[in-house]
Design an enzyme around this catalytic site. Structure first.
Site, PDB file in Angstrom:
ATOM      1  N   LYS A  11       0.972  -1.165   0.083  1.00  7.25           N
ATOM      2  CA  LYS A  11       0.130   0.115   0.027  1.00  7.25           C
ATOM      3  C   LYS A  11       0.892   1.237   0.035  1.00  7.25           C
ATOM      4  CE  LYS A  11      -0.968  -0.503   4.921  1.00  7.25           C
ATOM      5  NZ  LYS A  11      -0.082   0.403   5.360  1.00  7.25           N
ATOM      6  N   ARG A  86      -6.988   3.063  10.959  1.00 14.77           N
ATOM      7  CA  ARG A  86      -6.576   1.680  11.048  1.00 14.77           C
ATOM      8  C   ARG A  86      -7.525   0.848  12.060  1.00 14.77           C
ATOM      9  NH1 ARG A  86      -1.099   1.724   9.354  1.00 14.77           N
ATOM     10  NH2 ARG A  86       0.094  -0.252   9.530  1.00 14.77           N
ATOM     11  N   ARG A 125      11.200  -7.974   2.208  1.00 12.35           N
ATOM     12  CA  ARG A 125      11.502  -6.530   2.639  1.00 12.35           C
ATOM     13  C   ARG A 125      12.651  -6.586   3.844  1.00 12.35           C
ATOM     14  NH1 ARG A 125       6.621  -2.704   3.847  1.00 12.35           N
ATOM     15  NH2 ARG A 125       6.666  -4.101   5.883  1.00 12.35           N
ATOM     16  N   ARG A 131      13.982  -1.968   8.477  1.00 11.91           N
ATOM     17  CA  ARG A 131      12.916  -1.619   9.523  1.00 11.91           C
ATOM     18  C   ARG A 131      12.956  -2.520  10.664  1.00 11.91           C
ATOM     19  NH1 ARG A 131       7.278  -0.408   6.544  1.00 11.91           N
ATOM     20  NH2 ARG A 131       6.508  -1.146   8.462  1.00 11.91           N
ATOM     21  N   ARG A 142       1.639  -8.100  13.394  1.00 11.92           N
ATOM     22  CA  ARG A 142       0.992  -7.115  12.647  1.00 11.92           C
ATOM     23  C   ARG A 142      -0.242  -7.556  11.777  1.00 11.92           C
ATOM     24  NH1 ARG A 142       5.235  -4.443   9.289  1.00 11.92           N
ATOM     25  NH2 ARG A 142       3.888  -2.616   9.255  1.00 11.92           N
TER      26      ARG A 142
END
Ligand code: AMP
Length: 185
Positions: A11, A86, A125, A131, A142
């Site tokens: 996204k 969210r 990723r 991250r 998550r």
């Protein structure tokens, strides 16, 4: 418009590409939080532990930030929200903010990708970026949080008739093309 999708659905990438395509700004709460952590600001220090554990930042902090951003002059002609709202409390807050700024939501674009593909992408990723929330346990957390808190809000946007589903599988370019087609609907 806003983009909703599970972590790893792309996204952030699609929000940026669409904002360039449409010539409007993109407001990404996750990006803003990460930048504040990098800069070591008071807000960054406040949210760092939540980001690291994959939990949501408290609504009071997030809502205040979004309220301030959405009142800025450069967003007058429209914007893309990435990562907000969210949960259902944030949906209500967004409605209240937009009632004041005079904007109207035209579209909630939902990116759908199956879970195995999401985990695979997030692990990729993790190998490429630094991250702090890209570890397998935190990714699964998550994802669970997404289904618990965020996914239910899509039914609210479905009811109000602005939800558009886009298949988020395949390459970045394929998803972008599908998203552009969805914009014209
Ligand atoms: P994202 O880049 O959208 O995956 O967001 C990264 C992290 O930022 C999330 O795991 C949360 O800790 C925090 N975050 C981003 N957006 C929100 C939001 N709308 N509400 C609460 N926390 C958020």
């Amino acid at each position: 418009m806003l983009i909703i999708g599970p972590p790893g659905s792309g996204k952030g990438t699609q929000a940026e590409r669409l904002s360039r395509h449409l010539g409007i700004s993109c407001v990404s709460t996750g990006e803003i939080f990460r930048e504040q952590v990098r800069l070591g600001t008071a807000l960054g220090r406040e949210v760092m532990a939540h980001l690291d554990s994959g939990d949501l930042v408290p609504d009071s902090v997030t809502n205040e930030l979004v309220r301030e951003r959405l009142n800025r002059e450069d967003l007058r002609n429209g914007f893309i929200l990435d990562g907000y709202p969210r949960n259902s409390a944030q949906v209500s807050e967004l409605e209240a903010i937009l009632a004041v700024t005079g904007h109207r939501l035209d579209m909630a674009l939902q990116l759908t990708v199956d879970d195995e593909e999401l985990i695979r992408r997030m692990l990729m990723r993790a190998a490429l970026t630094r991250r702090s929330d890209d570890t397998e346990d935190i990714m699964r957390h998550r994802l669970a949080l997404y289904y618990q808190e965020t996914h239910p809000i899509t039914s609210l946007y479905l009811q109000s008739g602005i939800l558009v589903n886009v298949d988020g599988s395949g390459t970045e370019d394929q998803v972008f093309e599908r998203s552009v087609v969805a914009l014209t609907k």
